[in-house]
Enzyme design. Structure first.
Site, PDB file in Angstrom:
ATOM      1  N   TRP B 139       0.850  -1.193   0.000  1.00 37.43           N
ATOM      2  CA  TRP B 139       0.000   0.000   0.000  1.00 37.43           C
ATOM      3  C   TRP B 139       0.887   1.244   0.000  1.00 37.43           C
ATOM      4  CZ3 TRP B 139      -0.860  -4.104   3.428  1.00 37.43           C
ATOM      5  CH2 TRP B 139      -2.012  -4.868   3.177  1.00 37.43           C
ATOM      6  N   HIS B 161      -6.983   1.572   2.522  1.00 37.34           N
ATOM      7  CA  HIS B 161      -8.006   0.536   2.378  1.00 37.34           C
ATOM      8  C   HIS B 161      -9.083   0.793   3.433  1.00 37.34           C
ATOM      9  CE1 HIS B 161      -5.114  -2.088   5.067  1.00 37.34           C
ATOM     10  NE2 HIS B 161      -5.291  -0.892   5.529  1.00 37.34           N
ATOM     11  N   ARG B 187      -4.272   5.716  -2.912  1.00 39.12           N
ATOM     12  CA  ARG B 187      -2.955   5.090  -3.030  1.00 39.12           C
ATOM     13  C   ARG B 187      -2.018   6.053  -3.749  1.00 39.12           C
ATOM     14  NH1 ARG B 187      -4.580  -0.609  -3.382  1.00 39.12           N
ATOM     15  NH2 ARG B 187      -5.957  -0.772  -1.575  1.00 39.12           N
ATOM     16  N   GLN B 201     -13.706   1.143  -2.004  1.00 37.05           N
ATOM     17  CA  GLN B 201     -13.632  -0.242  -1.543  1.00 37.05           C
ATOM     18  C   GLN B 201     -14.851  -0.582  -0.711  1.00 37.05           C
ATOM     19  OE1 GLN B 201     -10.254  -1.369   0.779  1.00 37.05           O
ATOM     20  NE2 GLN B 201      -9.146  -2.105  -1.000  1.00 37.05           N
ATOM     21  N   VAL B 244      -5.277 -11.324   8.015  1.00 35.01           N
ATOM     22  CA  VAL B 244      -6.067 -12.564   7.958  1.00 35.01           C
ATOM     23  C   VAL B 244      -5.139 -13.767   7.912  1.00 35.01           C
ATOM     24  CG1 VAL B 244      -8.086 -11.551   6.836  1.00 35.01           C
ATOM     25  CG2 VAL B 244      -6.231 -12.480   5.437  1.00 35.01           C
ATOM     26  N   ALA B 286     -12.972 -11.808   7.017  1.00 34.84           N
ATOM     27  CA  ALA B 286     -13.004 -10.444   6.489  1.00 34.84           C
ATOM     28  C   ALA B 286     -12.786 -10.522   4.993  1.00 34.84           C
ATOM     29  CB  ALA B 286     -11.926  -9.590   7.147  1.00 34.84           C
TER      30      ALA B 286
END
Lengths: 803, 322
Positions: B139, B161, B187, B201, B244, B286
């Site tokens: 990112w 994000h 970004r 998003q 995650v 998620a």
């Protein structure tokens, strides 16, 4: 990472086609971005054997090679390469082959030619002509048992998988890392490369010393010293691997360091031991004004935060990025000091971005955060290969400074957790098989758990779910079960501002406007040119590294971009142009974060074109904009109060109004200043409607109660009044509405001129009287009217026109 | 005047009144019937009634004829353009965002939003992406020029994000959690046909007791079926996001090619634990997806830069869509 399959096959077997292999690797997390072929098609290029070498009759520097290339008769070609010798196996290009022209670097078809009077029927190729590398001083000499006439592609070409590793998998930057994936996916075993080599009696500590002055930047540094090496080209098998993986062969020492880097993912560097002052290594930050000339010839002014490898006196390498020119391996090098170290990713990243454009193969790997445990494995492997390919003998042991050593925790994975996360429970054997193939050491602890530890080439096995991902991805996510979401639906939260924004979008698009979404960044000048306060610069949230230096702040209003969009679209829009945006504005705040407000901005203008039906053209004006506002009010169930003169520098004072609801200031409506419109290249009048959604949202009453329509008839009367010309119609209307029996008032006429005194106007209202519970009598209406007229007379000095 | 001479409605009415009105001539005849001798009454009465009904038919026929010719005289050219009330349009990103939101709402998800200007802590650190972590390279960030940050205070940035809302939502809610978060992200990235520096998003977060990867798959497969049709082919491949574990990417087969639709994974147990929940009891998943990317698929838009150019020739095509 380029993974040549021939090389990969020397570590692991698989039963898949190339496409299937690529697919399985991608699905398991090593994304194959492309399946490439190394080398060219090499049509008409075959393996040849130099049967004889004869002098050229007319040129000293040219020779005639007789080449057996599998045909009945060998052919004679002219060759200028100094390294041509009889008996060599070479790449022979026949007439018609597509080769790269060494000077233009473009593809060219080989023709029959006459060179200094001798006909040449083909060519013995250099690496450059074949597109393998830049090498063009001599011909490419093959080390192959392939018979003359074998297509060169069969010997040299390979299929290469271009793999894009994720940031957690530096081992995917290595052939062994990929081999372990393949082994796990295929159920096979990785052939581990040989790591052993003979050592001399002299301990390494007698001959060198490693000092780490910056343990944060360098958690580990290992050195191996090898005496008596003979510098030369590396063996062809190694050169072929390097070329197919996209690297250029240099010499046997440097090639080994590159080979091991590709094999293990651990960058290494070889120093000429004799050149190192006091034969010592010091890892430290650069000194003030220190300079370093790198291998690629660039000369660096080192920065204090740069981590360098130094000898007793000076920097000899930029740590983790590139070695220095002074200490590089040369043809006369006899003793090599082999560095295999671990550097902190942030340090490498900073130096890389300061000193290079795109980094090096080494920095790319260090930036992915390597496990320091890997260094020793790669060091031993490289030492074994150097001794195998360049001879020499290693001193005893490894100089290993390891201030960053951490205790690697054992990870306990229970079967319960595996099943909880994956909804399946693979057998103990399957779990152990997957982990072992990946090189993850594991132990079954009956009755229900595994003990697992992270291998040296990885850093991402720290908690049990990390291990469960390994199991899940090798089984294949698509093979795992799927189930609908169980359980209760949680209570929702309410966001009035968001809901109002959505409602405004629906209303305005329903009223014929187009929604736009514009960028959030704006420039100082346009902010000043459109601010409500005029000249002085409003306080804004500034950006450190905006995408565009001219738009370096977050928008305090939606105005600049909306005006720009309006101007851009004016030419294309036929008739009326109406744009709106519902978006956030930003203002600095003393809180931890800026204040973000939701705002509506609509811009309208243009002309309704004349029609064939006889409707004449009409300019969009203030009352069109106000009508839109009234429609919005009707849609939202709210009344907007207008007070003339918006006191907003964007708008024309006499053609604008401030908007309020229940006494709360919520926005403005009016015509944009012609000078401002002009500055944005807008032709003609444009009108703006700006509402603060954040302010308005809490004012809206959530009244869902609908009044039942009265079943009794309305009494309708017209009231014609004469009032002062300046008397606002809205106030008269409000005064009439104030009467309890009045249901609706409609303004139907305004007149000045004949029969009306100067400075006054006639104004006509149609008044609807109605009661919810009875039919009104003429007396009721008469009484109500008299009350209304009395009030209008006393409040506005109005007179009834008829009386 | 004869009936045939009645050229308009008024003349026709005059004629009708003259013969059939209350004092009309035929009405007089009918009234006179009762004065006739009894034996003549039936004959004359019946004849007069037949005549009356014939005349009434004739009047009606003549009236219809008059109408027909009058309409003919006033007929219009229906091929002329209509008077069109303006039809506005919602932006394609709004349309697609709403489509996604509706789809998730139907599945019991709540919709909340978060701030665009975020703290580094929420955007990165608490999502297990500390400074210097290699994953930060995923990112590229636009930072706020901030005195507080320069003095060692919390650094602000434009969120890269919508994932920070995972942390913020967990700060104020207890399981069961089932929420999506639409929002604009930024970004520091060069713009081309498939990359915009500003993007929209939708983040999703689901936490409850004993949710597994199977529920992640089942939920997202159901979403994709609702969004792209029941026959859509899906696949999950392993991917990496620091917050995650296990991580995955969901692809759909679209016009023959596999296209990445969203990133997803089981919420990392450390994030559950940091929220004050027992990771052995509570698990969840998620996911995150780009709205423009879905809009590009949905509308066949090949260049992402069209979305924020706001050209009415582009926007006009979304009239009437929802």
């Amino acid at each position: 990472m380029d993974v040549p399959l021939k090389w990969l096959a020397s570590y692991v077997d698989w039963d898949f086609s190339v496409e299937e292999l690529a697919h399985r690797l991608s699905m398991a997390g090593a994304e194959v971005e492309a399946i490439k072929r190394s080398g060219g098609d090499w049509d008409q290029v075959v393996v040849g054997r130099v049967a004889a070498v004869d002098p050229h009759p007319n040129a000293d520097r040219l020779r005639l090679a007789t080449v057996d290339f599998g045909a009945e008769e060998p052919l004679q070609v002219v060759c200028g390469a100094p390294n041509l010798e009889a008996g060599q196996t070479i790449a022979f290009a026949q007439v018609g082959a597509q080769l790269i022209d060494p000077s233009t670097r473009e593809l060219r078809k080989l023709r029959r030619g006459k060179i200094r009077g001798v006909t040449s029927m083909g060519m013995v190729c250099s690496e450059r002509e074949l597109g393998l590398s830049d090498e063009h001083e001599g011909i490419l000499v093959l080390e192959t048992d392939a018979a003359p006439g074998t297509p060169l592609a069969d010997v040299l070409a390979d299929v290469v998988l271009d793999i894009k590793p994720t940031p957690n998998r530096p081992d995917h930057f290595s052939i062994l890392g990929i081999a372990r994936e393949v082994a796990a996916l295929n159920g096979s075993v990785v052939t581990e490369p040989s790591m052993t080599y003979p050592e001399a009696d002299t301990p390494i500590t007698d001959r060198t010393d490693v000092t780490i002055e910056d343990p944060e930047g360098c958690p580990r540094y290992t050195a191996i010293v090898i005496d008596g090496v003979r510098i030369g080209p590396s063996p062809q098998w190694m050169q072929e691997v390097l070329v197919s993986a996209g690297m250029r062969p240099i010499n046997n020492i440097v090639d080994v360091t590159n080979y091991v880097m590709l094999e293990w993912g651990q960058p290494l560097h070889a120093f000429d031991y004799e050149v190192l002052r006091e034969h010592r290594i010091v890892v430290r930050r650069a000194q003030p004004a220190e300079q370093l000339e790198l291998l690629d010839g660039s000369r660096l002014e080192l920065q204090p935060e740069d981590l360098v490898i130094a000898d007793a006196e000076r920097a000899v390498a930029l740590a983790g990025i590139m070695g220095g020119a002074d200490s590089e391996i040369s043809d006369s090098t006899t003793t090599v000091l082999l560095e295999t170290a671990n550097f902190q990713e942030a340090t490498i990243r900073r130096s890389r971005s300061t000193h290079t454009e795109s980094g090096t193969e080494a920095s790319r790997r260090f930036e992915k955060s390597l496990n320091p445990e890997l260094a020793e494995l790669a060091a031993r492997r490289a030492a074994a290969l150097i001794i195998e390919t360049a001879g020499g003998q290693a001193l005893a042991g490894i100089a290993d400074e390891y201030p960053g050593k951490k205790h690697a925790p054992q990870v306990i994975v229970t079967q319960h957790r595996i099943e909880q996360i994956l909804s399946v429970l693979p057998s103990v054997e399957d779990v152990r098989g997957i982990l072992s193939a990946l090189g993850i050491s594991n132990r079954w602890i009956p009755p229900d758990r595994f003990a697992v530890s992270c291998p040296p080439w990885r850093s991402d096995i720290n908690v049990s779910d990390d291990v469960i991902e390994e199991i899940g991805r090798i089984i294949g996510y698509d093979s795992l079960p799927s189930a609908p979401l169980p359980g209760a639906v949680p209570d929702p939260e309410f966001d009035l501002e968001r809901d109002l924004g959505e409602q405004l979008r629906d209303l305005l698009s329903g009223l014929g406007l187009r929604e736009i979404i514009t960028y959030v960044t704006v420039g100082q000048q346009e902010v000043e040119a459109t601010s409500s306060s005029g000249e002085e610069e409003p306080d804004t949230v500034r950006l450190l590294n905006p995408m565009n230096a001219e738009r370096d702040r977050m928008r305090p209003s939606l105005r600049p971009w909306a005006l720009r969009s309006y101007a851009q679209n004016q030419r294309e829009a036929r008739g009326v142009l109406g744009l709106f945006e519902v978006g956030k504005t930003f203002a600095p705040s003393t809180a931890r974060q800026p204040t973000e407000m939701r705002v509506l901005l609509a811009l309208l203008g243009g002309e309704t074109p004349p029609s064939v039906h006889g409707d004449s053209a009409r300019q969009f004006d203030f009352f069109d904009a106000k009508g839109l506002l009234e429609q919005l009010g009707a849609g939202l169930g709210v009344t907007f109060d207008l007070s003339s003169g918006a006191d907003d520098e964007l708008l024309v004072k006499g053609r604008s109004a401030r908007l309020s609801v229940n006494g709360h200031d919520i926005g403005v409506i009016g015509q944009v200043q012609p000078t401002t419109a002009d500055a944005f290249d807008i032709d003609g009048d444009v009108f703006a409607l700006e509402l603060s959604i954040s302010t308005l949202a809490p004012l809206l009453e959530d009244s869902d109660v609908i009044a039942a329509p009265s079943v009794y008839p309305a009494a309708v009367e017209d009231l014609a009044l004469i009032v002062d010309d300046a008397c606002p119609a809205g106030e008269l209307e409000a005064a009439i509405m104030d009467n309890g029996l009045v249901e609706t008032v409609e303004l139907f006429d305004i007149y000045t001129g004949d029969q009306i005194p100067d400075g006054q106007k006639s104004i006509g209202f149609r008044v609807y009287y109605r009661s919810p519970d009875r039919t009104l009598t003429e007396r009721d209406v008469e009484k109500a009217r008299r009350g209304i007229v009395r009030r209008l007379q006393s409040q506005f000095q109005a007179t009834l026109r008829d009386s | 005047m004869s009936l045939a001479e009645a050229g308009d409605e008024t003349a026709l009415d005059e004629w009708r009144v003259a013969w059939l009105g209350r004092r009309g001539r035929l009405t007089a005849v009918l009234r006179g019937v009762r004065d006739l001798p009894a034996e003549e009454r039936p004959r004359v009465g019946a004849g007069a009634n037949r005549l009356k009904s014939a005349l009434e038919d004739a009047v009606a026929a003549h009236r219809a004829q008059l109408h027909a010719s009058a309409e003919h005289a006033k007929s219009i050219d229906v091929s002329l353009p209509g008077r069109t009330p303006p039809l506005g349009s919602l932006h394609p990103v709004t349309l697609t965002r709403r489509h996604l939101e509706r789809t998730f709402r139907d599945m019991g998800f709540d919709v909340v939003e978060g701030p665009d200007v975020e703290l580094e802590e929420y955007n990165f650190d608490r999502l297990r992406i500390p400074a210097g972590h290699p994953a930060r390279d995923m990112w590229d960030t636009i930072w706020v020029a901030d005195d507080a940050g320069d003095n060692g205070g919390p650094r602000q940035l434009l969120r890269t994000h919508t994932s920070p809302m995972q942390i913020r939502y967990l700060e104020r809610r207890q399981p069961p959690i089932r929420v999506i978060v639409p929002g604009t992200c930024y970004r520091y990235e060069a713009t081309d046909a498939t990359h915009e520096w500003m993007l929209t998003q939708i983040e999703g977060l689901v936490i409850d007791e004993n949710l597994s990867f199977a529920h992640l798959k089942g939920t997202l497969e159901a979403f994709v079926r609702r969004m792209f049709g029941a026959d859509i082919e899906t696949r999950f491949r392993c991917d990496y996001f620091p917050f995650v574990e296990p991580g995955a990417e969901l692809g759909v087969r679209w016009q023959g090619d596999w296209l990445e639709v969203l990133g997803c994974g089981m919420v990392h147990p450390e994030i559950i634990e940091d929220a004050g929940l027992d990771p052995d009891r509570y698990t969840g998943f998620a996911f995150g997806m780009g709205v423009e990317r879905v809009a590009m698929l949905r509308y066949g838009v090949r260049d992402i830069r069209h979305f924020y150019r706001n050209d009415v020739r582009f926007l006009r095509q979304f009239e009437g869509r929802r």
